[in-house]
Design an enzyme around this catalytic site. Sequence first.
Site, mmCIF file in Angstrom:
data_model
loop_
_atom_site.group_PDB
_atom_site.id
_atom_site.type_symbol
_atom_site.label_atom_id
_atom_site.label_comp_id
_atom_site.label_asym_id
_atom_site.label_seq_id
_atom_site.Cartn_x
_atom_site.Cartn_y
_atom_site.Cartn_z
ATOM 1 N N GLU A 1 -6.436 -13.701 -33.689
ATOM 2 C CA GLU A 1 -6.154 -13.053 -35.028
ATOM 3 C C GLU A 1 -5.151 -11.720 -34.284
ATOM 4 O OE1 GLU A 1 -9.982 -12.630 -37.044
ATOM 5 O OE2 GLU A 1 -10.104 -14.437 -37.329
ATOM 6 N N GLU B 1 -8.831 -23.890 -40.361
ATOM 7 C CA GLU B 1 -10.203 -23.590 -40.431
ATOM 8 C C GLU B 1 -9.802 -23.117 -41.904
ATOM 9 O OE1 GLU B 1 -11.366 -19.709 -39.100
ATOM 10 O OE2 GLU B 1 -11.003 -20.178 -37.275
#
Length: 733
Positions: free
Chosen positions: A520, A636
């Site tokens: 991220e 994910e």
Amino acid sequence: MKYKYILPIIASSLMILSSCDDNLMEWGKDPDHGEVTGAELPLALVEKISRYEPLKNYSPFPLGNGIGISMYMSDETYRKIVNENFDEVTPGYEMKHGAMVNSKGEINFTNVDAFIAATKSAGLKVFGHTLIWHSNQSAGYLNSIIAPTVIPGSSGANILDLTPVKNGSFTGWARYNAGKGINVIDNEGLVPGTKAIQLMSSSTSSQPYNLQLISPDVAINAAHNYELSFYVKSDVAGKGRISFDASLVNQYPYKDWYNTGSETDGFATSSQWKQVKIKLKPTDFVAGSTKFKFNIDLGYLPNVNYLIDVNTLAVVDLDASTAVVNMISNGNFENGSLGSWGGWGNGSTRAISAKGEGYSSDYAMVLTNPKVAENYNAQQVYTLSTPLEQGVEYSFSFMVKSTAAASLQVEAQGANYNADYYGGISVTTGWTQVTKTIVPSKADRDKIIFDFGADAVTYYIDDIVLSKKAASGGGPTAPITIEKTEAEKAKIIADAMTDWISKMMTHYKTSVFAWDVVNEPMKEDGTLRNGTEGDTAADYFSWVKYLGKDYAVSAFKLARQYGNETDKLFINDYNLESRLDKCEGLIKYVEYIESQGAKVDGIGTQMHIGLNTDKEKIVQMFQKLAASGKLIKISELDVRLGTKTPTVAQQASQAEMYQYVIDMYRQHIPTAQQYGITIWGVSDHPKEHEYWLPDESPNLWDANYVRKHAYKGTADGLAGKDVSKDFSGELVK
């Protein structure tokens, strides 16, 4: 995705079929779960789903699952589902920096080692998640190593005359076997702009007395306790000791040196300033002694350049009379207990720190506030033996630090909770001294209170002193705080990154062969995070803030250096399907990383999506990622429904969305670039979603570990067809 813990699922047995009619399956009641909360599916569909093989049997690429280590190790039903249906597992939390690195920077491999051994025996691979992120970090440790250096003051007034040293004359002092010289030099002290004593050992120096600085006579009262201390460092590893003249019973005492580990025959020195402290008891002095001399012996090793900070060289009479009377009897917590301190509120806890975690001694008071509230919702209280005098000035000081930036309030409280408030006290992750002037507005103020409910952090408080302000002089001197430069912080954090990645990659070199190296890194607009986004979570630490744009370059180079050349190293981010500018920014950042000499093998797209996620943007995202030429992983994947009790129609839509994502992945990502797909989570059980998507139903098994319609959609997507069309025979009713 932002959460601290993931997937702690409680054990459960599968729901059983108790009776049925032509259209609906009637669910039984499991005593562990209560009534079924999900919608009932048509019987024919339930029959079809039950006849599907394990998911991995349909997948043309590695099929992964994001799981919780503790539940995998402890819950047989959960573990059986994972082992039967997936090729690879990604620990959701337990391999992260915050889970493995303690407050001293030590890495605990125990839990992950046991997990990897268990998965290996089950035939599963482990995907490492994640090495460098801004959340789930051991932020307390990382902030502590770049916190300002706090130099403790002396324990009392210095009775050593340093004037001859500061002016360089050394009148009254002796320099013996001085090697290359003993001199005073400017601008080399602990505090910028101050003096240091330079002592250089010769090329033949081999005994401690080969380089020796000898003090003048220090007048003493042999019935008193004394403390000798100073700060020292050296250009290379060195060694020293303190010895004494015949005024001491033992001229070469074997002591445990303060802050130097377990050394008993001397103290080690390095390029970092270190405090050396030795205490002398009345029994250490020869009876009738009225003075003593000490020697700083630094001749153990040849060719070492030592510096002793002049301003910290001190001898203190610990029993000298002083006008300062501390009204807090247990202000330094050196008895290892809270004593008269007590508190309450907001689920807060209070304790004594581990030994060695105090400010300038062993222990500190530890106050933890678990959730944000008002200041006064969590309090720590000390009741004075006598109330403060109305209108009189008192000095209240203490040392404090916290696990994240926070604030405190102090009260002087009396009857009926009336109080004088002293708020706005900022607390950082490094020790700082707070001093407040307290002037009681009434004569009933008999409680000193720390209000610490405003921030969800842990506070360390030590060396609390409350005294009449007029009573000053002769007591302990204030500490000195030195901020680190930005360059110093960058080097320290770079070293911490090297330590973390090198140890993780080396330790798991023979068992983990794919990693999320950087997680991220991008803002929603496709620009790089810069560490000023304002996240104040206790486990937040921004590597990019200190290391700049190249932080990911360093991370990938380190992972490649200490891992295997064939390891698959990924960069991973979320919302790439909803913010195509973020997707483009991530791809450009990968290009930049590689332009600086690092290699990125793959890009992970998390895809925490819902039924309303724009399908056209999903396609465009896959097309952009495919054009990067990198391995592409759905890292994910889950599909949320906005409820924990979905209808039949919602479950059908969820199944269709799972299948659509997998279909588009297979259609738009070339086979050679398909690393695989990881489904994030196993079931909809509430315990699995305590921290991640609570009151939701995003997974392939329901709250009772029964396959959902989404199981069929996922299997059909992986197989590239409706698998159930190949079923033969009558459905069992």
